[in-house]
Design an enzyme around this catalytic site. Structure first.
Site, PDB file in Angstrom:
ATOM      1  N   GLU A  38       6.823   8.462  -4.604  1.00 25.97           N
ATOM      2  CA  GLU A  38       7.212   7.648  -3.458  1.00 25.97           C
ATOM      3  C   GLU A  38       6.976   8.380  -2.143  1.00 25.97           C
ATOM      4  OE1 GLU A  38       7.786   4.601  -3.297  1.00 25.97           O
ATOM      5  OE2 GLU A  38       8.031   4.131  -5.423  1.00 25.97           O
ATOM      6  N   TYR A 121      14.506   3.338   1.998  1.00 28.88           N
ATOM      7  CA  TYR A 121      13.480   2.853   1.069  1.00 28.88           C
ATOM      8  C   TYR A 121      13.354   3.779  -0.139  1.00 28.88           C
ATOM      9  CZ  TYR A 121       9.065   2.391  -1.222  1.00 28.88           C
ATOM     10  OH  TYR A 121       8.115   2.292  -2.203  1.00 28.88           O
ATOM     11  N   ASP A 139       9.967  -1.664   1.998  1.00 28.17           N
ATOM     12  CA  ASP A 139       8.917  -1.009   2.776  1.00 28.17           C
ATOM     13  C   ASP A 139       8.081  -2.085   3.460  1.00 28.17           C
ATOM     14  OD1 ASP A 139       7.436  -2.124   0.721  1.00 28.17           O
ATOM     15  OD2 ASP A 139       6.406  -0.262   0.178  1.00 28.17           O
TER      16      ASP A 139
END
Length: 364
Positions: A38, A121, A139
């Site tokens: 991520e 996020y 996002d």
């Protein structure tokens, strides 16, 4: 007006089950793998990330290894991904996890938010994908998909709009498959409800629910306020060679490309005569100078417009650092590195890729 996103759940999950791309961090969604992927995926395309992810995990298979690696080696592993503070924050967090959390990521959304480099996020992605907690991960892809579905003209750059969507999704998150739900929206935004060009509405499982599609406003949603124009800076880059070694120097510890190595240069666009005059002013004479052409690199707020030269200095300079004569003025001294050392040790940002290719054995 609040939109009821609950009607999207089954369509998204069914679509994702059939269309999800095979990605290494999805095949084995360990918390560490989800976290690293991520962070890498911020500002970087999925296809580009796959090779970097596999190289990173091979070198640093767990949080302890990440905490213990030297910063120089870490930045070399990160080379090419850009936004190097992401890597530094990874290591800061790894050290905290090693000392305070037994070397593991906490399975708690709010605890994750306390760690360096982890915002709402990323905390939502780790919580839902690795720990199956019903937390949203909003996002740019998720904002685009859901604003189009709702037909909303709210400005997605406003924090209150993102916060509202997070709250709306948190209310309807499927408790049995929260990670799949988040990934389904992200995947739809990346592959179908795309940011650039016409969205592929005929392939979208939410087409019949989408207000933007019904009202022919998909090209106007999402709404984003205009960014400030980037500052353009002209630079002249020197690829300086002596004895099959090349001059590099380390940038200051703060600011753009902080603490990374770079090819030496100066602001402004210099002519060949201007380059010779500049280097002579530093105490060096040019033996040979070859123009390498122009290049451009775009940062988030700055654009470098560069012109470059390959330079060989006269033999008497071989024992001196290119900036040695100016070291009293706090200019950094050069490191003289072989092509192999540049390839394996020193992290050169992608801003210099065009000029790196003129070093034998270096591929960009």
């Amino acid at each position: 007006m609040k939109y009821d996103y609950s009607q999207t759940i089954d369509f998204l999950l069914d679509w994702y089950q059939l269309n999800a791309r095979i990605l290494p961090w999805r095949e084995n969604p360990k918390p560490y793998y989800v976290w690293i992927s991520e962070i890498m995926l911020q500002q970087t395309r999925v296809e580009a990330v796959k090779a970097y992810f596999e190289r990173f995990i091979h070198a640093l298979p767990d949080i302890t290894a990440l905490a213990e690696i030297s910063e120089e080696k870490l930045l070399k592993l990160w080379e090419g991904l850009g936004y190097y503070n992401r890597a530094r924050n990874l290591q800061k967090t790894a050290k905290i996890l090693t000392s305070d959390y037994g070397g593991e990521l906490p399975g708690d959304y709010h605890e994750l938010l306390r760690l360096p480099g982890i915002g709402s996020y990323t905390a939502g992605a780790i919580s839902s994908i690795a720990f199956q907690l019903p937390e949203p991960a909003v996002d740019g892809n998720v904002l685009r998909v859901m604003m189009r579905v709702a037909g909303s003209f709210d400005d997605i750059t406003e924090t209150k709009v993102k916060n509202r969507l997070e709250n709306d999704l948190r209310e309807i998150m499927p408790k049995n498959r929260p990670g799949d739900f988040n990934q389904a929206i992200m995947e739809l935004g990346a592959t179908v409800c795309i940011p650039i060009g016409k969205p592929l509405c005929d392939k979208c499982p939410l087409m019949h629910l989408c207000n933007a599609f019904k009202n022919h406003t998909e090209d106007r949603i999402p709404v984003k306020k205009d960014k400030k124009p980037r500052q353009i800076t002209e630079r002249t880059i020197f690829l300086i060679e002596q004895g099959n070694k090349y001059a590099l120097f380390k940038r200051p510890g703060k600011g753009l490309l902080a603490g990374l190595y770079e090819l030496p240069g100066t602001e402004g666009k210099l002519s060949p005569d201007g380059v010779c005059e500049y280097l002579e002013g530093e105490g060096y004479l040019v033996e040979e100078l070859v123009p390498l052409g122009d290049s451009k690199h775009i940062f988030s707020h700055v654009e470098w417009h560069m012109t470059g030269y390959r330079i060989r200095l006269k033999e008497f300079a071989a024992e001196k650092s290119i900036y040695e004569a100016a070291s009293e003025n706090d200019k950094p001294q050069a490191v003289w590195a072989s092509p192999l050392e540049i390839k394996e040790i020193y992290s050169l940002p992608s801003a210099f890729d065009y000029y790196k290719k003129f070093i034998p054995g270096i591929e960009t």
